[in-house]
Write a protein that holds these residues in place. Sequence first.
Motif, PDB file in Angstrom:
ATOM      1  N   LEU A  16     108.056 147.000  60.892  1.00  0.00           N
ATOM      2  CA  LEU A  16     107.756 146.547  62.243  1.00  0.00           C
ATOM      3  C   LEU A  16     107.929 145.034  62.284  1.00  0.00           C
ATOM      4  O   LEU A  16     107.268 144.306  61.542  1.00  0.00           O
ATOM      5  CB  LEU A  16     106.326 146.932  62.633  1.00  0.00           C
TER       6      LEU A  16
ATOM      7  N   MET B  62     103.572 151.297  65.455  1.00  0.00           N
ATOM      8  CA  MET B  62     103.652 151.767  64.075  1.00  0.00           C
ATOM      9  C   MET B  62     103.765 153.287  64.015  1.00  0.00           C
ATOM     10  O   MET B  62     104.576 153.840  63.253  1.00  0.00           O
ATOM     11  CB  MET B  62     102.427 151.306  63.286  1.00  0.00           C
TER      12      MET B  62
ATOM     13  N   VAL C 225     104.013 151.541  56.685  1.00  0.00           N
ATOM     14  CA  VAL C 225     104.888 150.629  57.420  1.00  0.00           C
ATOM     15  C   VAL C 225     104.765 149.224  56.857  1.00  0.00           C
ATOM     16  O   VAL C 225     103.678 148.786  56.472  1.00  0.00           O
ATOM     17  CB  VAL C 225     104.511 150.639  58.920  1.00  0.00           C
TER      18      VAL C 225
ATOM     19  N   ILE D 234     105.297 145.116  57.716  1.00  0.00           N
ATOM     20  CA  ILE D 234     105.243 144.229  58.880  1.00  0.00           C
ATOM     21  C   ILE D 234     105.852 142.887  58.505  1.00  0.00           C
ATOM     22  O   ILE D 234     105.542 142.332  57.447  1.00  0.00           O
ATOM     23  CB  ILE D 234     103.803 144.037  59.377  1.00  0.00           C
TER      24      ILE D 234
ATOM     25  N   VAL E 297      99.272 150.225  56.980  1.00  0.00           N
ATOM     26  CA  VAL E 297     100.084 149.036  56.698  1.00  0.00           C
ATOM     27  C   VAL E 297     100.194 148.875  55.186  1.00  0.00           C
ATOM     28  O   VAL E 297      99.197 148.640  54.510  1.00  0.00           O
ATOM     29  CB  VAL E 297      99.485 147.777  57.337  1.00  0.00           C
TER      30      VAL E 297
END
Length: 410
Positions: free
Chosen positions: A154, A200, A214, A216, A236
């Motif tokens: 992301l 997300m 994910v 970032i 995350v």
Amino acid sequence: MLQLLPSAKCLFDEPIQVKVTGLSPRQVVTMRARLIDEKGAVFSSLATYRANGSGEIDLDRDASLGGSYVGVEPMGLLWSMCTETLPKMFQKTNSMNPQIVTFSVHDEGNRVLAEMMNERFLMGDGVSRVFVKEGNIRGVLFTPPGEGPFPAVLDLCISKSEIRACLLANKGFVVFMVDLYNDKAFNGKEMQLDYFEEAMDFLKLQAKVGSKGVGIMANSKGAIIGLSLAAFVPGVKAVVCINGRNTNSSVVVCYKKQEVLSTLMFDYIKLINPDSFFVIGRYVFKNPLAEKLKASTVPIERAKGHFLFAASEDDLHWASKAHMDGMVERLQCHGKENFESVSYPGAGHLLEPPYRPYCPSSFQGAEGTLVMMGGEPKSHAAAEVHLWKKIQDFFRTRLSCNTEQIQAKL
């Protein structure tokens, strides 16, 4: 004859070899580069070279004698480009079209001896670009060619530029670029983490995504939100924090209808104005260690994923190196080893993918004026090359993929 090798067409973040042949032995010429960005701003550079005994110049080998830079700098004509008047930030929001750079060779009377166009593409063959409007989220999804599985990243963008997201997709990542300051996430007073959690979730559902979590990628204000997501939102796995800090400013941050971070306000007395046009914002924030301001600090020790902290030591917008050192110390005090850090002497605030014009200052809406970003062009350019590769290696290491994820979605 002017040559751009291996081809006059390349990806935006790829180096090229610039060669000139057919000159007189020891002839002195001026090499120039020029581009016009989407806002009509003209960026240019020049450098003086002397041909060898065979009438040849090779920027991979030969040193510039003067101009926008000196010494052996193979990509110097690109990173040293700047506007002739007031400094401006290079703008490229349309990833569908290549950036055209004109290289030219001039004799001592400024007569054009040779000229060639360099098409620098953001999207490689097979990369797809889809504008997303689903539920609350708005953004642009970039997907590499092939079946995957691919890691998911992301990109929290503060300038609506697709450059970083698109170029990372060329490297084998599914990247969803969202604008930090869209009206669904930001109402002028609050920043909602729920919006980015929805982004997300959308990203994880993409057919070619194989990573369990994910990644970032964010810089400056976006990095604060990236760190907040790692601390408060599950899933995350990896965060790239570029010239960020873990103290929130300007607006409060909320999650699940609760305020999770208060805001650290500006101390305008500390605003340094070296002349009538530019300001230095490095010291404008009030002390985050003050008891009443601790609620503005992101509790990054809560994060389950890993961090890559990158800081520019000559950042004049934020005290990025000091902020990074503080975040590292905080994690260490909590017994955490889930981080790596890198700092760059001579680099300024705006660390981006390499080979774009250097930006010493930028207009900032929060301050309502031109803000100095810092950095020395040559050192800044070298930092961008190093960091861009490090980001890719970090995400490949921390975002593991498996085919079972793909099969489950199918």
